[in-house]
Design a protein around this motif. Sequence first.
Motif, PDB file in Angstrom:
ATOM      1  N   ALA A 203      37.928  38.016  40.972  1.00 49.23           N
ATOM      2  CA  ALA A 203      36.671  38.347  41.658  1.00 49.23           C
ATOM      3  C   ALA A 203      36.712  37.909  43.118  1.00 49.23           C
ATOM      4  N   ALA A 204      37.255  36.705  43.372  1.00 53.73           N
ATOM      5  CA  ALA A 204      37.293  36.180  44.735  1.00 53.73           C
ATOM      6  C   ALA A 204      38.230  36.980  45.628  1.00 53.73           C
ATOM      7  N   LEU A 205      39.343  37.454  45.068  1.00 52.35           N
ATOM      8  CA  LEU A 205      40.357  38.151  45.863  1.00 52.35           C
ATOM      9  C   LEU A 205      40.159  39.666  45.903  1.00 52.35           C
ATOM     10  N   SER A 206      39.231  40.186  45.106  1.00 53.40           N
ATOM     11  CA  SER A 206      39.048  41.636  45.051  1.00 53.40           C
ATOM     12  C   SER A 206      38.565  42.191  46.388  1.00 53.40           C
ATOM     13  N   GLY A 207      37.880  41.359  47.171  1.00 51.76           N
ATOM     14  CA  GLY A 207      37.435  41.795  48.497  1.00 51.76           C
ATOM     15  C   GLY A 207      38.592  41.983  49.452  1.00 51.76           C
ATOM     16  N   PRO A 208      39.354  40.916  49.751  1.00 53.18           N
ATOM     17  CA  PRO A 208      40.461  41.064  50.700  1.00 53.18           C
ATOM     18  C   PRO A 208      41.595  41.970  50.228  1.00 53.18           C
ATOM     19  N   VAL A 209      41.846  42.051  48.924  1.00 54.47           N
ATOM     20  CA  VAL A 209      42.970  42.841  48.419  1.00 54.47           C
ATOM     21  C   VAL A 209      42.580  44.306  48.232  1.00 54.47           C
ATOM     22  N   LEU A 210      41.414  44.543  47.627  1.00 55.37           N
ATOM     23  CA  LEU A 210      41.020  45.912  47.292  1.00 55.37           C
ATOM     24  C   LEU A 210      39.862  46.438  48.130  1.00 55.37           C
ATOM     25  N   GLY A 211      39.283  45.573  48.946  1.00 62.35           N
ATOM     26  CA  GLY A 211      38.160  46.006  49.760  1.00 62.35           C
ATOM     27  C   GLY A 211      36.871  46.170  48.986  1.00 62.35           C
ATOM     28  N   GLU A 212      36.775  45.528  47.812  1.00 60.29           N
ATOM     29  CA  GLU A 212      35.572  45.625  46.995  1.00 60.29           C
ATOM     30  C   GLU A 212      34.513  44.628  47.481  1.00 60.29           C
TER      31      GLU A 212
ATOM     32  N   ILE B 233      50.192  23.373  38.347  1.00 62.01           N
ATOM     33  CA  ILE B 233      51.105  24.426  37.902  1.00 62.01           C
ATOM     34  C   ILE B 233      50.345  25.600  37.283  1.00 62.01           C
ATOM     35  N   PRO B 234      49.474  25.380  36.269  1.00 61.87           N
ATOM     36  CA  PRO B 234      48.744  26.527  35.710  1.00 61.87           C
ATOM     37  C   PRO B 234      47.760  27.140  36.700  1.00 61.87           C
ATOM     38  N   LEU B 235      47.286  26.356  37.677  1.00 62.42           N
ATOM     39  CA  LEU B 235      46.403  26.924  38.694  1.00 62.42           C
ATOM     40  C   LEU B 235      47.188  27.906  39.567  1.00 62.42           C
ATOM     41  N   ALA B 236      48.432  27.550  39.895  1.00 61.45           N
ATOM     42  CA  ALA B 236      49.298  28.469  40.645  1.00 61.45           C
ATOM     43  C   ALA B 236      49.584  29.720  39.820  1.00 61.45           C
ATOM     44  N   ALA B 237      49.806  29.533  38.504  1.00 58.56           N
ATOM     45  CA  ALA B 237      50.053  30.682  37.624  1.00 58.56           C
ATOM     46  C   ALA B 237      48.826  31.589  37.574  1.00 58.56           C
ATOM     47  N   ALA B 238      47.642  31.001  37.524  1.00 55.55           N
ATOM     48  CA  ALA B 238      46.403  31.794  37.495  1.00 55.55           C
ATOM     49  C   ALA B 238      46.253  32.608  38.766  1.00 55.55           C
ATOM     50  N   LEU B 239      46.589  32.001  39.909  1.00 53.74           N
ATOM     51  CA  LEU B 239      46.508  32.708  41.189  1.00 53.74           C
ATOM     52  C   LEU B 239      47.486  33.877  41.216  1.00 53.74           C
ATOM     53  N   MET B 240      48.707  33.651  40.727  1.00 59.65           N
ATOM     54  CA  MET B 240      49.717  34.712  40.691  1.00 59.65           C
ATOM     55  C   MET B 240      49.302  35.836  39.756  1.00 59.65           C
ATOM     56  N   PHE B 241      48.732  35.472  38.594  1.00 57.75           N
ATOM     57  CA  PHE B 241      48.324  36.490  37.632  1.00 57.75           C
ATOM     58  C   PHE B 241      47.133  37.294  38.145  1.00 57.75           C
ATOM     59  N   ALA B 242      46.233  36.623  38.864  1.00 57.13           N
ATOM     60  CA  ALA B 242      45.086  37.326  39.452  1.00 57.13           C
ATOM     61  C   ALA B 242      45.567  38.343  40.483  1.00 57.13           C
ATOM     62  N   LEU B 243      46.529  37.941  41.322  1.00 59.05           N
ATOM     63  CA  LEU B 243      47.067  38.854  42.319  1.00 59.05           C
ATOM     64  C   LEU B 243      47.803  40.007  41.651  1.00 59.05           C
TER      65      LEU B 243
END
Length: 291
Positions: free
Chosen positions: A112-121, A155-165
């Motif tokens: 949700a947080a990255l959908s703006g900068p990545v997809l323009g939502e 470590i899992p926080l980094a994994a969550a960020l990668m999976f979100a992207l």
Amino acid sequence: MTQQNTRLGIALMVLTTFIFAVQDGLSRHLAENYSVFMVVMIRYWFFAAFVITIATRKAGGLRAAAATSQPLVQGFRGLLLAFEICVMVTGFVYLGLVESHAVFATYPLLVAALSGPVLGESVGWRRWLAIAIGFVGVLIILEPGFGVFSPYALIPLAAALMFALYGLLTRYVARKDSSATSFFWTGTTGAVAMTAIGIWFWEPMTAPDWGWMITLCLTGAAGHYTLIKVYEVAEASSVQPFAYLQLVFASTLGILVFGETIRLNVAIGVAIILCAGLFTLWRAQQKAQES
């Protein structure tokens, strides 16, 4: 047109999350005894074979499955998922299933947080508030400043960020490519990348562990197959909340099989994250209906 069957879709999503939780447990066991890169490499060999088999059965075969006008993004997606799996399995080894999945549960908030900068939502203030509240839950789990904070918790926080992207890029390529094409690129590029790395970490495996390795490969293929079926029979918005059950199943395995425990701060943090995540899913569904 695919007939919608929400009840069947929910049942399949529950089954899918259970299969993936079993896969996580097997990954933890194997990665505790062998190189993470080798374990993920073998898993990807089977995954790539599964993807190629599926592609050959579709109209147009491999050529149609591989056809894309955005190979760089598709390739990057495949690499991102492969490395995310390596990071997450490393988290299982150092933190266990319970705490790794507790932190990883933030990925819908990151989407949700990255959908703006990545997809323009457009992300409204309500979802931003839910995201902020969700990360309060993360802080409660990580306990920074209490003298017991472990950097392994990142470590899992980094994994969550990668999976979100990865999820956002999947939505991005879906504007031009079919799901079959994205699936093909995910399996093949990941297999190539993990082979280039994992082959240097090869070590002998015992016969019982080869049995667990084969089971891991089979659960991976089964999980992806049931997930495909989920979205064939039901809308994503109606089944997505049930994906959180992987946290429940994986934590249960962690407690019963690996002797893990759930600390009070982890339980409180997870409850906050789940509520925030479910709210963001609900708001996304509302926005989709309004538009």
